[in-house]
Design an enzyme around this catalytic site. Structure first.
Site, PDB file in Angstrom:
ATOM      1  N   HIS A  29      48.692  40.525  66.538  1.00  0.00           N
ATOM      2  CA  HIS A  29      48.888  41.047  65.187  1.00  0.00           C
ATOM      3  C   HIS A  29      49.212  39.874  64.282  1.00  0.00           C
ATOM      4  CE1 HIS A  29      49.724  44.298  62.358  1.00  0.00           C
ATOM      5  NE2 HIS A  29      50.754  43.580  61.927  1.00  0.00           N
ATOM      6  N   GLY A  62      57.297  41.851  67.329  1.00  0.00           N
ATOM      7  CA  GLY A  62      57.420  40.432  67.020  1.00  0.00           C
ATOM      8  C   GLY A  62      58.567  39.790  67.765  1.00  0.00           C
ATOM      9  N   SER A  63      59.788  39.975  67.243  1.00  0.00           N
ATOM     10  CA  SER A  63      60.950  39.354  67.865  1.00  0.00           C
ATOM     11  C   SER A  63      61.251  39.927  69.240  1.00  0.00           C
ATOM     12  CB  SER A  63      62.181  39.508  66.949  1.00  0.00           C
ATOM     13  OG  SER A  63      62.425  40.870  66.643  1.00  0.00           O
ATOM     14  N   SER A  87      53.197  40.256  67.353  1.00  0.00           N
ATOM     15  CA  SER A  87      53.076  39.704  66.007  1.00  0.00           C
ATOM     16  C   SER A  87      53.450  38.234  66.015  1.00  0.00           C
ATOM     17  CB  SER A  87      53.969  40.452  65.025  1.00  0.00           C
ATOM     18  OG  SER A  87      53.988  39.797  63.775  1.00  0.00           O
ATOM     19  N   MET A 101      49.040  41.996  53.867  1.00  0.00           N
ATOM     20  CA  MET A 101      50.091  42.434  52.944  1.00  0.00           C
ATOM     21  C   MET A 101      49.932  41.626  51.666  1.00  0.00           C
ATOM     22  SD  MET A 101      53.356  43.029  55.459  1.00  0.00           S
ATOM     23  CE  MET A 101      52.880  41.936  56.791  1.00  0.00           C
ATOM     24  N   MET A 107      54.068  51.831  58.665  1.00  0.00           N
ATOM     25  CA  MET A 107      55.141  50.840  58.625  1.00  0.00           C
ATOM     26  C   MET A 107      56.465  51.546  58.914  1.00  0.00           C
ATOM     27  SD  MET A 107      53.814  47.883  58.118  1.00  0.00           S
ATOM     28  CE  MET A 107      55.405  47.038  57.970  1.00  0.00           C
ATOM     29  N   ASP A 159      54.560  49.458  63.125  1.00  0.00           N
ATOM     30  CA  ASP A 159      54.973  48.067  62.928  1.00  0.00           C
ATOM     31  C   ASP A 159      56.337  48.047  62.274  1.00  0.00           C
ATOM     32  OD1 ASP A 159      55.269  45.391  62.369  1.00  0.00           O
ATOM     33  OD2 ASP A 159      53.483  45.208  61.122  1.00  0.00           O
ATOM     34  N   GLY A 160      57.315  47.500  63.009  1.00  0.00           N
ATOM     35  CA  GLY A 160      58.645  47.340  62.442  1.00  0.00           C
ATOM     36  C   GLY A 160      59.743  47.863  63.351  1.00  0.00           C
ATOM     37  N   GLY A 161      60.585  46.974  63.826  1.00  0.00           N
ATOM     38  CA  GLY A 161      61.712  47.387  64.660  1.00  0.00           C
ATOM     39  C   GLY A 161      61.329  47.879  66.032  1.00  0.00           C
ATOM     40  N   HIS A 178      46.618  41.952  59.437  1.00  0.00           N
ATOM     41  CA  HIS A 178      47.316  42.893  58.553  1.00  0.00           C
ATOM     42  C   HIS A 178      47.552  42.205  57.209  1.00  0.00           C
ATOM     43  CE1 HIS A 178      51.378  45.212  57.819  1.00  0.00           C
ATOM     44  NE2 HIS A 178      50.448  45.546  56.943  1.00  0.00           N
ATOM     45  N   MET A 215      50.896  37.419  54.265  1.00  0.00           N
ATOM     46  CA  MET A 215      51.744  37.814  53.136  1.00  0.00           C
ATOM     47  C   MET A 215      51.520  36.872  51.963  1.00  0.00           C
ATOM     48  SD  MET A 215      55.326  38.446  55.137  1.00  0.00           S
ATOM     49  CE  MET A 215      55.422  39.368  56.670  1.00  0.00           C
ATOM     50  N   ASP A 238      50.132  38.824  60.497  1.00  0.00           N
ATOM     51  CA  ASP A 238      50.639  39.277  59.205  1.00  0.00           C
ATOM     52  C   ASP A 238      50.371  38.243  58.127  1.00  0.00           C
ATOM     53  OD1 ASP A 238      51.893  41.835  59.817  1.00  0.00           O
ATOM     54  OD2 ASP A 238      53.313  40.671  61.014  1.00  0.00           O
ATOM     55  N   GLY A 298      57.600  42.799  54.828  1.00  0.00           N
ATOM     56  CA  GLY A 298      57.939  41.545  54.187  1.00  0.00           C
ATOM     57  C   GLY A 298      58.785  40.607  55.019  1.00  0.00           C
ATOM     58  N   PHE A 299      59.541  41.165  55.975  1.00  0.00           N
ATOM     59  CA  PHE A 299      60.417  40.335  56.790  1.00  0.00           C
ATOM     60  C   PHE A 299      60.420  40.844  58.228  1.00  0.00           C
ATOM     61  CE2 PHE A 299      62.146  40.434  52.481  1.00  0.00           C
ATOM     62  CZ  PHE A 299      62.217  39.075  52.182  1.00  0.00           C
TER      63      PHE A 299
END
Length: 226
Positions: free
Chosen positions: A34, A198-199, A9, A69, A138, A176-178, A67, A38, A36, A143-144
């Site tokens: 990916h 992402g991170s 991401s 959002m 998700m 997606d997420g964590g 994606h 927003m 994002d 959002g973050f």
């Protein structure tokens, strides 16, 4: 045949050196990006839009997994295709006419995906599941970046994969997420085959991080039977 796919991401990349970060992860083996988008309405944050996507399209030929959002995504489907999207995912919660938007995406020549927030039940897919190329679960509230994986999403992933198998569908199941080395094994074992990170990818040692996640993904076979 579905494959396990890592989708870094770019929301977590350094926007002062975006092209360099993209080249680093792609050269390390990533074949999807990916992206994002927003709008500050569907989610609190505002990220970027068509000009950024059009700019980075010139620096790589990898698949752009966009994606959205955003509220009423049907307003912009053709624009995102024109600026370089290969796959467009919309949220079931963001449009009144989900089936129509899916058909709109496909008519543009893009792969169509539907995303579900953590609290949105799988029943939201009941009348469109055979029309989509990908479902995005998700695993954080959108959002973050940098949020922690919500453990209850593992059962949701597993339930959806079993449903797809029962229906005989080759649909990609994205999360997606964590997602990081400590959670990616859990989602792959549950039935996910497209993992957004992402991170866990971008930052110091982007190439090494990309290779680490790809190596883990190669350990897992995509679910074919229950």
């Amino acid at each position: 045949m579905r494959k396990n796919i890592l989708a870094p991401s770019i929301l977590a990349a350094d926007f002062g050196h975006l092209e360099n970060d993209i080249r680093e992860t792609v050269n390390a083996g990533a074949r999807f990006l990916h992206i994002d988008v927003m709008d500050g309405m569907f989610v609190p944050s505002i990220s970027f839009g068509m000009p950024v996507i059009q700019s980075i399209r010139r620096c790589t030929d990898c698949t752009f997994d966009v994606h959205l959002m955003i509220e009423q995504p049907e307003r912009y489907i053709e624009d995102f295709k024109a600026c370089g999207a290969d796959s467009i995912t919309v949220h079931a919660e963001a449009t009144k006419h989900l089936h129509r938007v899916i058909q709109q995406i496909k008519s543009c020549g893009c792969r169509a995906g539907v995303a579900l927030n953590p609290s949105t039940p799988l029943s939201a897919l009941d009348h469109v599941i055979e029309d989509v190329d990908m479902v995005l679960i998700m695993t954080v509230n959108p959002g973050f970046g940098g949020q922690s994986y919500i453990p209850q999403m593992t059962d949701k992933i597993r339930t959806l994969r079993r449903r797809l198998i029962k229906l005989g569908l080759e649909t990609d199941l994205q999360v997606d997420g964590g997602i990081k080395p400590s959670t990616i094994r859990e989602v792959l074992a549950a039935g996910a085959n497209v993992c957004v990170a992402g991170s866990a990818v971008f930052g110091a040692h982007t190439a090494e991080r990309t290779k680490e996640l790809l190596a883990i993904m190669r350990e897992y076979t995509v679910w074919e039977t229950d």
